[in-house]
Design a protein around this motif. Structure first.
Motif, PDB file in Angstrom:
ATOM      1  N   THR A   1       0.855  -1.181   0.000  1.00 36.05           N
ATOM      2  CA  THR A   1       0.000   0.000   0.000  1.00 36.05           C
ATOM      3  C   THR A   1       0.893   1.233   0.000  1.00 36.05           C
ATOM      4  N   SER A   2       0.274   2.391   0.096  1.00 38.00           N
ATOM      5  CA  SER A   2       1.051   3.640   0.110  1.00 38.00           C
ATOM      6  C   SER A   2       1.690   3.914   1.469  1.00 38.00           C
ATOM      7  N   ILE A   3       1.420   3.076   2.473  1.00 37.72           N
ATOM      8  CA  ILE A   3       2.032   3.229   3.795  1.00 37.72           C
ATOM      9  C   ILE A   3       3.087   2.136   3.978  1.00 37.72           C
ATOM     10  N   PRO A   4       4.322   2.489   4.256  1.00 33.79           N
ATOM     11  CA  PRO A   4       5.378   1.482   4.434  1.00 33.79           C
ATOM     12  C   PRO A   4       5.020   0.487   5.540  1.00 33.79           C
ATOM     13  N   GLY A   5       5.194  -0.796   5.247  1.00 38.86           N
ATOM     14  CA  GLY A   5       4.916  -1.824   6.241  1.00 38.86           C
ATOM     15  C   GLY A   5       3.471  -2.276   6.296  1.00 38.86           C
ATOM     16  N   ILE A   6       2.607  -1.663   5.484  1.00 41.04           N
ATOM     17  CA  ILE A   6       1.201  -2.052   5.417  1.00 41.04           C
ATOM     18  C   ILE A   6       0.947  -2.652   4.037  1.00 41.04           C
ATOM     19  N   PHE A   7       0.446  -3.872   4.013  1.00 40.54           N
ATOM     20  CA  PHE A   7       0.208  -4.602   2.765  1.00 40.54           C
ATOM     21  C   PHE A   7      -1.248  -5.056   2.741  1.00 40.54           C
ATOM     22  N   ALA A   8      -1.714  -5.492   1.590  1.00 37.53           N
ATOM     23  CA  ALA A   8      -3.119  -5.888   1.484  1.00 37.53           C
ATOM     24  C   ALA A   8      -3.281  -6.958   0.422  1.00 37.53           C
ATOM     25  N   ALA A   9      -4.338  -7.767   0.564  1.00 36.43           N
ATOM     26  CA  ALA A   9      -4.618  -8.837  -0.389  1.00 36.43           C
ATOM     27  C   ALA A   9      -6.103  -9.161  -0.366  1.00 36.43           C
ATOM     28  N   GLY A  10      -6.602  -9.687  -1.477  1.00 30.46           N
ATOM     29  CA  GLY A  10      -8.002 -10.082  -1.540  1.00 30.46           C
ATOM     30  C   GLY A  10      -8.904  -8.969  -2.046  1.00 30.46           C
ATOM     31  N   ASP A  11     -10.190  -9.086  -1.745  1.00 28.08           N
ATOM     32  CA  ASP A  11     -11.181  -8.168  -2.308  1.00 28.08           C
ATOM     33  C   ASP A  11     -11.021  -6.728  -1.862  1.00 28.08           C
ATOM     34  N   ILE A  12     -10.230  -6.469  -0.831  1.00 26.49           N
ATOM     35  CA  ILE A  12     -10.016  -5.099  -0.369  1.00 26.49           C
ATOM     36  C   ILE A  12      -9.148  -4.311  -1.331  1.00 26.49           C
ATOM     37  N   VAL A  13      -8.385  -4.984  -2.211  1.00 21.94           N
ATOM     38  CA  VAL A  13      -7.388  -4.291  -3.021  1.00 21.94           C
ATOM     39  C   VAL A  13      -7.880  -4.067  -4.450  1.00 21.94           C
ATOM     40  N   THR A  14      -7.228  -3.113  -5.093  1.00 27.76           N
ATOM     41  CA  THR A  14      -7.443  -2.879  -6.513  1.00 27.76           C
ATOM     42  C   THR A  14      -6.116  -2.546  -7.170  1.00 27.76           C
ATOM     43  N   TYR A  15      -5.915  -3.120  -8.334  1.00 23.56           N
ATOM     44  CA  TYR A  15      -4.759  -2.824  -9.171  1.00 23.56           C
ATOM     45  C   TYR A  15      -5.096  -3.344 -10.564  1.00 23.56           C
ATOM     46  N   PRO A  16      -4.389  -2.898 -11.580  1.00 28.78           N
ATOM     47  CA  PRO A  16      -4.749  -3.300 -12.953  1.00 28.78           C
ATOM     48  C   PRO A  16      -4.744  -4.803 -13.151  1.00 28.78           C
ATOM     49  N   HIS A  17      -5.781  -5.296 -13.821  1.00 30.10           N
ATOM     50  CA  HIS A  17      -5.887  -6.695 -14.243  1.00 30.10           C
ATOM     51  C   HIS A  17      -5.971  -7.672 -13.062  1.00 30.10           C
ATOM     52  N   ARG A  18      -6.502  -7.227 -11.943  1.00 28.25           N
ATOM     53  CA  ARG A  18      -6.645  -8.122 -10.793  1.00 28.25           C
ATOM     54  C   ARG A  18      -7.640  -9.235 -11.108  1.00 28.25           C
ATOM     55  N   LEU A  19      -7.317 -10.473 -10.675  1.00 31.78           N
ATOM     56  CA  LEU A  19      -8.201 -11.618 -10.844  1.00 31.78           C
ATOM     57  C   LEU A  19      -9.155 -11.670  -9.656  1.00 31.78           C
ATOM     58  N   THR A  20     -10.440 -11.417  -9.909  1.00 26.94           N
ATOM     59  CA  THR A  20     -11.414 -11.336  -8.825  1.00 26.94           C
ATOM     60  C   THR A  20     -12.014 -12.699  -8.501  1.00 26.94           C
ATOM     61  N   LEU A  21     -11.155 -13.627  -8.129  1.00 25.09           N
ATOM     62  CA  LEU A  21     -11.549 -14.959  -7.695  1.00 25.09           C
ATOM     63  C   LEU A  21     -10.843 -15.264  -6.370  1.00 25.09           C
ATOM     64  N   ILE A  22     -11.399 -16.204  -5.606  1.00 30.84           N
ATOM     65  CA  ILE A  22     -10.698 -16.637  -4.399  1.00 30.84           C
ATOM     66  C   ILE A  22      -9.297 -17.121  -4.763  1.00 30.84           C
ATOM     67  N   ALA A  23      -9.176 -17.814  -5.900  1.00 33.41           N
ATOM     68  CA  ALA A  23      -7.868 -18.313  -6.334  1.00 33.41           C
ATOM     69  C   ALA A  23      -6.874 -17.171  -6.504  1.00 33.41           C
ATOM     70  N   GLY A  24      -7.349 -16.019  -7.001  1.00 36.05           N
ATOM     71  CA  GLY A  24      -6.472 -14.869  -7.149  1.00 36.05           C
ATOM     72  C   GLY A  24      -6.019 -14.344  -5.799  1.00 36.05           C
ATOM     73  N   GLY A  25      -6.960 -14.255  -4.858  1.00 44.96           N
ATOM     74  CA  GLY A  25      -6.616 -13.782  -3.522  1.00 44.96           C
ATOM     75  C   GLY A  25      -5.665 -14.718  -2.802  1.00 44.96           C
ATOM     76  N   LEU A  26      -5.806 -16.027  -3.047  1.00 44.09           N
ATOM     77  CA  LEU A  26      -4.916 -16.993  -2.411  1.00 44.09           C
ATOM     78  C   LEU A  26      -3.472 -16.833  -2.890  1.00 44.09           C
ATOM     79  N   ALA A  27      -3.279 -16.265  -4.064  1.00 49.62           N
ATOM     80  CA  ALA A  27      -1.923 -15.959  -4.544  1.00 49.62           C
ATOM     81  C   ALA A  27      -1.447 -14.616  -4.001  1.00 49.62           C
ATOM     82  N   GLU A  28      -2.387 -13.676  -3.826  1.00 50.80           N
ATOM     83  CA  GLU A  28      -2.005 -12.341  -3.343  1.00 50.80           C
ATOM     84  C   GLU A  28      -1.517 -12.377  -1.892  1.00 50.80           C
ATOM     85  N   GLY A  29      -2.123 -13.242  -1.064  1.00 52.05           N
ATOM     86  CA  GLY A  29      -1.724 -13.313   0.339  1.00 52.05           C
ATOM     87  C   GLY A  29      -0.244 -13.617   0.519  1.00 52.05           C
ATOM     88  N   PRO A  30       0.278 -14.687  -0.095  1.00 46.53           N
ATOM     89  CA  PRO A  30       1.713 -14.958   0.009  1.00 46.53           C
ATOM     90  C   PRO A  30       2.579 -13.852  -0.585  1.00 46.53           C
TER      91      PRO A  30
END
Length: 334
Positions: free
Chosen positions: A275-304
């Protein structure tokens, strides 16, 4: 500052993405805490879709929401993360040493070096049917969730909605219900193409360009009034149950005041889930970025990915990612 135990990473949200991130955090040997607002893990899946069949996760041809959460919970417990329930994190404060203090709605304080947001759409809240008096029928035959599919067997179920959830429930209930009718205000549905095709090829009665405008009944809904958008014509339809899937109200609570860059109510991240704050990260439906995959499978990759970024934040010399689980000492036989 009051004394409290310091964690390497605190994951806010105990849904599917938060649980898998907690497992991966253990793979990377980080001291981990998970904070969940609900009294149990699972997030939206446990609360709204325990019997919904999910088919878009690799290697799982079909799995119910409750079974998915059961397996993710077991997986997440491998490295014994600290789990906190019934707390909504609102406030964020950065200490002089660069660590963070999180304060929950009940005043509890949590100390952490990094934060990963995995809160989905925020505090759960369905969009209710905008009809005066509709709340009188809640808990009777007006439903916003499906606790047990069997409750709809042999009934005429009318579903209001045009997204993935409405379409999925139409396909799930059609084989056991006497009749399924789905109504949508617009001319076209917005779900997955294959699900829409399955619905159109079934015996489900599909009504587009109309919406539920009134409910008729005393103790239960006996009829709904459909308003046809183009003609203004009104149509009464006898039903046994009304299932409303109009989506969720996005409520990030105090997190929306942390100062992160957001867009349309979601947190903007880069490819590393920063995120725009150092040390703060995000994953899953809370986030937005270009070409995001809006599936649980996509979020399961974003978490790691978020966790790897947190690890690099804590130790710039660390490996970019964890070893494969097959090589991890936790899983290698002695």
């Amino acid at each position: 500052m009051e004394k409290n135990e310091m964690y390497d990473v605190t994951i806010i949200g105990g849904g599917p993405i938060g649980l898998f991130t907690a497992f991966y955090s253990g793979m990377r040997e980080l001291k981990t805490k998970v904070i969940e607002y609900l009294p149990q893990v699972g997030g939206k899946v446990t609360y709204f879709y325990p019997e919904k069949i999910l088919r878009d996760i690799g290697a799982l041809p079909a799995i119910s929401g409750s079974d998915l959460i059961k397996q993710l919970k077991e997986q997440a417990s491998t490295f014994k993360p600290e789990m906190v329930f019934g707390e909504r994190v609102d406030d964020l404060e950065r200490a002089e040493d660069g660590t963070y203090v999180l304060t929950s709605h009940n005043g509890q304080r949590h100390y952490t070096k990094t934060v990963i947001l995995a809160i989905g759409h925020g505090t759960l809240g369905v969009k209710k049917l905008p009809i005066v008096g509709a709340d009188h029928f809640e808990g009777k035959n007006l439903h916003y969730t499906v606790d047990r599919v069997e409750n709809f067997r042999g009934k005429h179920v009318l579903i209001s909605g045009g997204g993935d959830s409405a379409i999925d429930w139409a396909n799930r209930l059609e084989p056991i219900a006497e009749k399924v009718t789905i109504v949508h205000r617009r001319e076209a549905f917005s779900g997955h193409e294959s699900s829409i095709t399955e619905m159109n090829n079934s015996d489900t009665h599909v009504k587009c360009s109309c919406y539920v405008s009134d409910l008729i009944g005393k103790d239960h809904i006996d009829k709904v009034v459909l308003n046809h958008v183009d003609s203004g014509e009104k149509e009464e339809v006898e039903i046994d149950a009304l299932l409303v899937n109009h989506g969720f109200d996005l409520d990030l609570g105090g997190i929306q005041n942390w100062g992160m860059t957001t867009s349309d109510g979601k947190v903007v991240t880069d490819a590393k889930m920063e995120t725009s704050i150092p040390g703060i990260f995000a994953a899953g439906d809370i986030v937005t970025y270009p070409h995001r995959l809006t599936l649980i499978a996509g979020g399961l990759a974003e978490g790691p990915k978020a966790l790897n970024s947190a690890k690099a934040f804590l130790d710039p010399d660390a490996e970019a990612m964890a070893m494969y689980s097959t090589h991890h000492k936790e899983f290698v036989e002695a």
